[in-house]
Design an enzyme around this catalytic site. Structure first.
Site, PDB file in Angstrom:
ATOM      1  N   ASP A  85      -1.882 -45.496   1.600  1.00  0.00           N
ATOM      2  CA  ASP A  85      -0.661 -44.966   0.968  1.00  0.00           C
ATOM      3  C   ASP A  85      -0.774 -43.445   0.948  1.00  0.00           C
ATOM      4  OD1 ASP A  85       1.595 -44.389  -0.421  1.00  0.00           O
ATOM      5  OD2 ASP A  85       1.032 -45.404  -2.277  1.00  0.00           O
ATOM      6  N   TRP A 110      -9.715 -45.147  -3.449  1.00  0.00           N
ATOM      7  CA  TRP A 110      -9.484 -46.596  -3.515  1.00  0.00           C
ATOM      8  C   TRP A 110      -9.958 -47.218  -2.206  1.00  0.00           C
ATOM      9  CZ3 TRP A 110      -5.866 -43.339  -1.680  1.00  0.00           C
ATOM     10  CH2 TRP A 110      -4.989 -43.774  -0.691  1.00  0.00           C
ATOM     11  N   ASP A 129      -7.864 -39.239  -0.702  1.00  0.00           N
ATOM     12  CA  ASP A 129      -6.809 -38.236  -0.601  1.00  0.00           C
ATOM     13  C   ASP A 129      -7.455 -36.876  -0.346  1.00  0.00           C
ATOM     14  OD1 ASP A 129      -4.836 -40.085  -1.045  1.00  0.00           O
ATOM     15  OD2 ASP A 129      -4.686 -39.708  -3.204  1.00  0.00           O
ATOM     16  N   ASN A 157      -3.327 -48.316  -4.568  1.00  0.00           N
ATOM     17  CA  ASN A 157      -3.190 -47.118  -3.730  1.00  0.00           C
ATOM     18  C   ASN A 157      -2.100 -46.145  -4.180  1.00  0.00           C
ATOM     19  OD1 ASN A 157      -0.804 -48.289  -2.840  1.00  0.00           O
ATOM     20  ND2 ASN A 157      -1.644 -48.982  -0.874  1.00  0.00           N
ATOM     21  N   ASP A 158      -1.278 -46.564  -5.130  1.00  0.00           N
ATOM     22  CA  ASP A 158      -0.109 -45.744  -5.462  1.00  0.00           C
ATOM     23  C   ASP A 158      -0.423 -44.729  -6.571  1.00  0.00           C
ATOM     24  OD1 ASP A 158       2.429 -44.864  -5.205  1.00  0.00           O
ATOM     25  OD2 ASP A 158       3.357 -46.475  -6.357  1.00  0.00           O
TER      26      ASP A 158
HETATM   27  N1  ABN Z   1      -2.830 -42.011  -2.859  1.00  0.00           N
HETATM   28  C1  ABN Z   1      -1.773 -41.348  -2.329  1.00  0.00           C
HETATM   29  C2  ABN Z   1      -0.778 -40.905  -3.353  1.00  0.00           C
HETATM   30  C3  ABN Z   1      -0.775 -39.592  -3.743  1.00  0.00           C
HETATM   31  C4  ABN Z   1       0.166 -39.182  -4.649  1.00  0.00           C
HETATM   32  C5  ABN Z   1       1.051 -40.087  -5.197  1.00  0.00           C
HETATM   33  C6  ABN Z   1       1.034 -41.413  -4.766  1.00  0.00           C
HETATM   34  C7  ABN Z   1       0.105 -41.828  -3.823  1.00  0.00           C
END
Ligand code: ABN
Length: 181
Positions: A85, A110, A129, A157-158
């Site tokens: 994500d 994650w 990230d 993942n969100d």
């Molecule tokens: N893990 C990616 C992400 C970053 C910022 C907001 C949502 C998802």
């Protein structure tokens, strides 16, 4: 002399009949019939349409026509991205496993479990990230295989995983294999 003329007449008539037979109305109709039936049946024959799933990729110049999206780290369908994500770092100046210059990998991440179609094995993939720059904005990708709700944080993942870094600005996401599942 007369019999010679008769012979020429007969041969000419025979030849004309042959030509008329092979180029006449009936033969034209027969050819038309073959063309019509062929035109109707051809599209029903089984074709390999697997290339269609590649969408725009197939039309991109420089891409091998047989290239599959699950082999290409610049496509969201790449096999390692099954629980991805974010923005693909491969589109943002980084690589599959390295953050682009000016950003750093998140301290927390994650994981996903993805099937590698090449060897039929599942791999544990860490999604980190990349932090320290604003959103890359290229190649947004969101796949949620085996992803769990937020209370199972490590497989959710969100979330902006830059939360533990000095700069919590989210830029893009990498995919690092950490083991065989
Ligand atoms: N893990 C990616 C992400 C970053 C910022 C907001 C949502 C998802």
């Amino acid at each position: 002399m007369r019999s010679l003329f008769n012979w020429i007449d007969r041969r000419t008539e025979q030849r004309l009949r042959q030509v008329a037979h092979s180029h006449g109305r009936r033969s034209l109709l027969a050819r038309l019939g073959v063309a019509l039936v062929g035109g109707a049946v051809l599209p029903m024959l089984p074709f390999d349409r697997s290339g269609q799933f590649m969408g725009a990729q197939a039309a991109e110049p420089g891409k091998a026509p047989g290239a599959k999206a699950h082999d290409d780290p610049m496509q969201c369908e790449y096999w390692r991205y099954c629980a991805f994500d974010g923005y693909l770092c491969t589109c943002c100046g980084g690589t599959l496993t390295q953050c682009p210059p000016g950003t750093e990998a998140s301290k927390v991440s994650w994981v996903g479990t993805c099937l590698n179609p090449k060897d039929g094995r599942h791999y544990l993939v860490s999604y980190n990230d990349c932090c320290g720059k604003g959103s890359c904005g290229e190649c947004l990708c969101n796949n949620n295989e085996r992803e769990r709700p937020g209370y199972r944080l490590g497989v959710h993942n969100d979330i902006n995983w830059c939360m533990a870094n000095t700069s919590s600005m989210f830029h893009c996401t990498t995919s690092v294999i950490v083991g065989v599942a």
